[in-house]
Write an enzyme that holds these catalytic residues in place. Structure first.
Site, PDB file in Angstrom:
ATOM      1  N   THR A 125      -3.355  -5.263  -3.923  1.00 24.87           N
ATOM      2  CA  THR A 125      -4.132  -4.510  -2.932  1.00 24.87           C
ATOM      3  C   THR A 125      -4.697  -3.185  -3.441  1.00 24.87           C
ATOM      4  OG1 THR A 125      -2.052  -3.601  -2.103  1.00 24.87           O
ATOM      5  CG2 THR A 125      -2.959  -5.524  -0.953  1.00 24.87           C
ATOM      6  N   TYR A 126      -4.531  -2.855  -4.725  1.00 23.73           N
ATOM      7  CA  TYR A 126      -5.164  -1.639  -5.261  1.00 23.73           C
ATOM      8  C   TYR A 126      -6.652  -1.914  -5.471  1.00 23.73           C
ATOM      9  CZ  TYR A 126      -0.463   0.082  -6.591  1.00 23.73           C
ATOM     10  OH  TYR A 126       0.849   0.500  -6.593  1.00 23.73           O
ATOM     11  N   SER A 127      -7.614  -1.122  -5.006  1.00 21.88           N
ATOM     12  CA  SER A 127      -7.410   0.040  -4.167  1.00 21.88           C
ATOM     13  C   SER A 127      -7.993  -0.264  -2.792  1.00 21.88           C
ATOM     14  CB  SER A 127      -8.110   1.246  -4.762  1.00 21.88           C
ATOM     15  OG  SER A 127      -7.738   1.472  -6.106  1.00 21.88           O
TER      16      SER A 127
END
Length: 314
Positions: A52-54
């Site tokens: 889930t970055y970013s």
């Protein structure tokens, strides 16, 4: 660079873990490639990211894994890099989720972005607190048997759920976590030391602390109100600029002056002096910052140094 083993695995790493949350956020693809090249040239091989970055930039994330994947493809170094990524964090599209369905879907998406056939270390990033531990571990069992993941780790999980995970794994012959990624640094000591340190010892976990430099506060760059306004993380780290935080900065100044070093280097060396810590997670956005990181494993703090830092950070 002397390598160390991640406990209970055959993975060998240099004792600094690069935090990939900056890729696709504060560093674009070209800048990310440059930092990754310099990191590898420095003798380091351990990179940490998350699916889930970013997400705070585009709502769903994925940029960091994509950049790392493109870099490994260009460098043809997939086999030399020990890569950790994570599952379970929230995005604008969904909440925290460590259900079997979400894990099986997410691991394939991560592998596609990374351009790899396996992930070395796969973390439960955040606990959704409702999925049965057995369901989560059975999902990991499936993807480990399929060769998609080699080992698993835990990050933002309560001590109670962590203990339960080991008990369920033992009872049902399911995979056990080999690593813990706690929030731990000179200004954030209490939770790890009182709630997790004994579990790291009991279960033989490798600990990879995140926010090792307290989002940049422990670099010593931020000493006035104006300094905090110059960074995107200013609001989040200004809370450390109290009596304790100022005492820690003063102690870092004293020890770094003694060793002709930098506060950030000393803060990381303090972590590495703890036998429970295997490799701190730390990011850099410039070659100058990278050098302060590279110097940490070479800096041996004596008992006097440790006492100064421990007293200031109590």
């Amino acid at each position: 660079m002397k390598k160390v083993n991640i406990k209970n695995t055959d993975l060998e790493i240099a004792p600094i873990n690069f935090g990939g949350n900056v890729f696709g956020w504060t560093l674009d693809e070209k800048e990310s490639f440059n930092i990754l090249n310099k990191f590898e040239e420095g003798g380091f091989n351990f990179i940490d990211t998350a699916d889930t970055y970013s997400w705070w930039v585009n709502g769903k994330g994925g940029q960091s894994e994509e950049i790392i994947g493109k870099w490994m493809k260009e460098k043809k170094n997939r086999q030399e890099i020990v890569l950790a990524t994570k599952v379970g964090s929230e995005t604008k599209e969904h909440g925290f989720d460590i259900t079997k369905k979400h894990i099986l879907k997410s691991v394939d998406e991560s592998l596609k972005r990374l351009g790899r056939d396996h992930i070395d270390l796969y973390y439960t990033h955040f606990d959704d607190k409702i999925t049965p531990v057995e369901e989560t571990l059975s999902a990991y069992d499936e993807i480990i048997k399929a060769g998609k993941v080699r080992y698993i780790g835990a990050s933002n999980i309560s001590p109670e759920r962590l203990i339960e995970s080991f008990e369920v794994a033992e009872k049902n012959n399911l995979p056990k976590y080999v690593a813990l990624q706690p929030h731990y640094n000179l200004v954030e000591r209490e939770k790890f030391e009182t709630e997790y340190a004994s579990l790291v010892e009991k279960y033989g976990l490798s600990a990879f602390p995140y926010w090792s430099l307290a989002a940049g506060f422990l670099t010593g760059k931020y000493r006035t109100e104006e300094d905090f306004e110059k960074t995107t993380r200013g609001a989040g780290i200004k809370k450390y600029f109290d009596g304790k935080g100022k005492a820690v900065l003063s102690a870092l100044d004293k020890v770094s002056e003694k060793h002709q070093s930098q506060p950030a280097t000393v803060a990381l060396a303090w972590l590495l002096a703890n036998p429970l810590i295997t490799a701190p997670i730390v990011s850099a956005t410039s070659e100058r910052q990278l050098q302060t990181i590279f110097d940490a494993p070479k800096l041996s703090l004596d008992s006097e140094d440790l006492e100064i830092l421990n007293q200031a950070s109590k």
